[in-house]
Design an enzyme around this catalytic site. Structure first.
Site, short mmCIF file in Angstrom:
data_model
loop_
_atom_site.label_atom_id
_atom_site.label_comp_id
_atom_site.label_asym_id
_atom_site.label_seq_id
_atom_site.Cartn_x
_atom_site.Cartn_y
_atom_site.Cartn_z
N ASP A 279 0.85 -1.18 0.00
CA ASP A 279 0.00 0.00 0.00
C ASP A 279 0.89 1.23 0.00
OD1 ASP A 279 -2.38 -1.45 0.10
OD2 ASP A 279 -2.50 -1.39 2.28
N ASP B 117 -7.16 -1.65 -4.27
CA ASP B 117 -8.22 -1.38 -3.30
C ASP B 117 -9.29 -0.48 -3.89
OD1 ASP B 117 -6.71 -2.84 -1.45
OD2 ASP B 117 -5.77 -1.05 -0.60
#
Length: 158
Positions: free
Chosen positions: A117, A136
């Protein structure tokens, strides 16, 4: 089904390309932070061993593989469901976004042991401590699309 496959491939490729550029070429994995448009958009390296917001996070191999199997099962379930139920292009694209994003995060877990991330977005004086990735975003958009575009037929308008 062609729209599902194409949107899955595009979501997967965009996520993996973004990680290649930001995490590896810009070396975020070592630098840890790059201010892009502060305070709105920053790159902050995060390794997510769990699911959203790190829930069920664990460095254990058992949890890693359980999350991989769960993601693959959800992808298969979504494909089977939309294939069986049918639906227009919006449904297929939504399913493809969800599947492509989930598979991109699965690949991260296989390669790195965790999901990479790096996006951090804050606004309006509120500092967001969480990071996410483009997979995501695809998963969220796909799930939202499935909620909005499935379950409505001409025979039973709601």
């Amino acid at each position: 089904m062609r729209a599902l496959a194409l949107s899955a491939v595009v979501a997967f490729a965009i996520d993996q390309l973004s990680k290649l550029v930001v995490v590896h070429w810009l070396n975020l994995k070592e630098i840890r932070a790059i201010d892009v448009l502060p305070p709105v958009l920053n790159f902050r390296m995060g390794w997510n061993h769990g699911v959203n917001f790190g829930l069920f996070g664990s460095d254990s191999e058992a949890m890693r593989w359980a999350l991989i199997v769960l993601a693959l099962a959800i992808c298969a379930g979504v494909v089977i469901w939309v294939r069986r139920e049918g639906g227009g292009t919006r449904v297929m694209v939504s399913a493809g976004l969800l599947v492509g994003g989930a598979l991109a995060n699965v690949l991260d877990r296989v390669i790195y042991g965790a999901v990479a991330d790096f996006l951090n977005v804050s606004c309006c004086g509120i500092r967001n401590p969480f990071t996410f990735n483009l997979a995501d975003v695809a998963i969220f958009a796909g799930a939202l699309g499935l909620v909005l575009f499935t379950g409505k037929t001409d025979e039973n308008p709601s």
